[in-house]
Write a protein that holds these residues in place. Structure first.
Motif, PDB file in Angstrom:
ATOM      1  N   ASP A  56       0.816  -1.207   0.000  1.00 47.18           N
ATOM      2  CA  ASP A  56       0.000   0.000   0.000  1.00 47.18           C
ATOM      3  C   ASP A  56       0.855   1.265   0.000  1.00 47.18           C
ATOM      4  O   ASP A  56       0.822   2.044   0.940  1.00 47.18           O
ATOM      5  CB  ASP A  56      -0.893   0.022   1.247  1.00 47.18           C
ATOM      6  CG  ASP A  56      -2.193  -0.707   1.009  1.00 47.18           C
ATOM      7  OD1 ASP A  56      -2.487  -1.019  -0.161  1.00 47.18           O
ATOM      8  OD2 ASP A  56      -2.910  -0.961   1.980  1.00 47.18           O
ATOM      9  N   MET A  80      -1.240   5.641  -1.346  1.00 43.51           N
ATOM     10  CA  MET A  80      -2.445   4.876  -1.027  1.00 43.51           C
ATOM     11  C   MET A  80      -3.191   5.483   0.177  1.00 43.51           C
ATOM     12  O   MET A  80      -3.572   4.782   1.109  1.00 43.51           O
ATOM     13  CB  MET A  80      -2.128   3.400  -0.811  1.00 43.51           C
ATOM     14  CG  MET A  80      -2.372   2.600  -2.084  1.00 43.51           C
ATOM     15  SD  MET A  80      -4.123   2.729  -2.581  1.00 43.51           S
ATOM     16  CE  MET A  80      -4.057   2.178  -4.279  1.00 43.51           C
ATOM     17  N   GLU A 221      -4.166   6.280  -8.072  1.00 47.99           N
ATOM     18  CA  GLU A 221      -4.865   5.739  -6.905  1.00 47.99           C
ATOM     19  C   GLU A 221      -6.373   5.984  -6.962  1.00 47.99           C
ATOM     20  O   GLU A 221      -7.170   5.101  -6.632  1.00 47.99           O
ATOM     21  CB  GLU A 221      -4.288   6.341  -5.612  1.00 47.99           C
ATOM     22  CG  GLU A 221      -2.895   5.825  -5.314  1.00 47.99           C
ATOM     23  CD  GLU A 221      -2.261   6.475  -4.092  1.00 47.99           C
ATOM     24  OE1 GLU A 221      -2.983   7.064  -3.262  1.00 47.99           O
ATOM     25  OE2 GLU A 221      -1.028   6.396  -3.969  1.00 47.99           O
ATOM     26  N   GLN A 225      -8.867   3.025  -6.709  1.00 49.25           N
ATOM     27  CA  GLN A 225      -9.792   2.977  -5.566  1.00 49.25           C
ATOM     28  C   GLN A 225     -11.258   2.995  -6.009  1.00 49.25           C
ATOM     29  O   GLN A 225     -12.125   2.507  -5.303  1.00 49.25           O
ATOM     30  CB  GLN A 225      -9.484   4.124  -4.595  1.00 49.25           C
ATOM     31  CG  GLN A 225      -8.180   3.870  -3.826  1.00 49.25           C
ATOM     32  CD  GLN A 225      -7.709   5.071  -3.032  1.00 49.25           C
ATOM     33  OE1 GLN A 225      -7.753   6.204  -3.509  1.00 49.25           O
ATOM     34  NE2 GLN A 225      -7.257   4.843  -1.808  1.00 49.25           N
TER      35      GLN A 225
END
Ligand code: PLP
Ligand code: ZN
Length: 401
Positions: A56, A80, A221, A225
């Motif tokens: 991460d 992250m 990200e 995500q």
């Protein structure tokens, strides 16, 4: 497998190419250089699915970053950061899908750590021993601290009004710290001269090509995500604009890789009414901005009177049907309180500016109720103890019983 698929540097104005094994600053024509990757080969060797099992941190995207040997990576676990659903604030603004990418939870307390991690790592890789940079505070602290970890010497020049905490971070890191009675543009002139006189590497915004790559990871990200389904709008507090340029670059690279489909999100640059050169240029339909005189705002990170990469920011806005909007300090303070009271988030003034802009754009109908909107909070409110406004009456409530 190769650690990085970086192929070369190129000039977005004159097209000249440079290799990534040597130290480079601006193109000989004075333009910031951008980094290119061999995306065709990468597409055959990596799927988005494979990222799931990785660490991460932003280094999970190492194929899309410029550091070629993993030995040179200088990391404190940056990246992250959470993408948080703001259902309470969203409800108040009449929005169903409002998110905050929260960069307050990152080493050094602001997203500047991303640019510093990648920029310092690459500087180390190409043999830089000593770097210098002007800063409004946050970039200086991030670069000084990452340089300390990398074993590089650094010199940081900042306005004497920059947040005091950043000055302390720089000093503690062992960097050479200089204060100027002026703006970041004045600090930049001093650095420019020192770089020539003492043969230092100039790490000023966009004068080295790799900070963008670090900031680009915010875009990677957000896409990952949201499970590779792009949002409708991304809103970013814009100073030098590196984050916005980076996010735009990330999204284009993801499209080329085929990891995302459809239209790119509309990109929004938020500035302060006390310093809004990009907004003015956008309103006038121009492709470059003009120097903003006597700029001032409590959102120090976006107090940049003339950005070297302004043309790239404007390009990103025009190409995505985005917009640029200025908010005043009063609405920044208002929104900072809203985010704390409704969402439990203590955001920095720049982050509050983002959501003040979202509130306005929603009211004007530029953002629709059901659109997915991601706002960037670029740092923690804890880094700005002086600029948080709390009325004495509210503090009374905290008196000893
Ligand atoms: C530097 C900074 C910004 C502006 O970033 P750019 O990418 O240079 O536009 C926004 N917020 C904070 C907290 C910053 O430190
Ligand atoms: Zn050029």
């Amino acid at each position: 497998m190769k650690y990085s698929y970086v192929s070369n540097l190129y000039c977005p104005k004159c097209g000249t190419r440079f290799n990534t094994r040597e130290q480079h600053q601006l193109c000989s024509c004075g333009t910031p250089l951008l980094v290119d990757y061999d995306l065709e080969t990468l597409q055959m060797n990596l799927t988005a699915e494979e990222l799931k099992s990785r660490d991460d941190s932003l280094w999970r995207y190492h194929e899309l970053l410029p550091v070629e040997d993993s030995e040179n990576v200088v990391s404190m676990g940056e990246g992250m950061t959470p993408l948080i659903s703001l259902s309470n604030l969203g409800e108040e603004m009449c929005m169903e899908n409002l998110f905050m990418k929260d960069e307050g939870l990152i080493p050094t307390g602001t997203f500047k750590a991303r640019g510093a991690a990648v920029g310092v790592s690459k500087a180390k890789e190409v043999g830089v021993k000593e770097l210098a940079m002007p800063t409004n505070g946050n970039a200086g602290s991030a670069w000084a601290l990452y340089s300390a970890k990398a074993g590089l010497k650094s010199t940081v020049v900042m306005p004497k009004d920059a947040p005091e905490i950043t000055r302390k971070e720089v000093a503690l890191s062992g960097a050479n710290l200089y204060l100027v009675n002026g703006l970041i543009s004045d600090a930049g002139k001093i650095v420019g001269k020192a770089v020539k006189d003492y043969n230092l590497f100039d790490a000023a915004t966009l004068k080295e090509p790799y900070r963008i790559e670090g900031k680009k990871t915010m875009g990677l990200e957000i896409a990952e995500q949201l499970k590779w389904k792009l949002p409708d709008v991304i809103v970013y507090p814009t100073g030098g604009g590196v984050g916005l340029i980076g996010i735009y670059k990330a999204l284009k690279e993801l499209k080329k890789l085929g990891w995302v489909k459809g239209e790119l999100p509309r990109l929004v640059a938020v500035q302060s009414t006390g310093c809004a050169p990009i907004v003015k240029a956008w309103e006038e339909g121009k492709t470059e901005s003009e120097f903003w005189k006597d700029s001032s705002t409590l959102a120090f990170g976006i107090n940049v009177p003339k950005a070297l990469g302004d043309f790239l920011v404007l390009d990103a806005i025009y190409n995505t049907d985005g917009c640029a909007i200025a908010v005043d300090d009063e609405s920044i303070i208002f929104e900072q309180e809203k985010l704390a009271g409704l969402e439990g988030s203590f955001v920095c003034p720049e982050g509050a500016a983002t959501f003040a802009a979202i509130r306005r754009l929603r009211k004007q109908g530029w953002i629709e109720q059901n659109e997915t909107v991601v706002g960037l909070n670029t740092g923690s409110g804890i880094k700005y103890p002086q600029s948080v406004k709390v009325s004495p009456k509210m503090l009374e409530k905290g008196d000893t019983i």
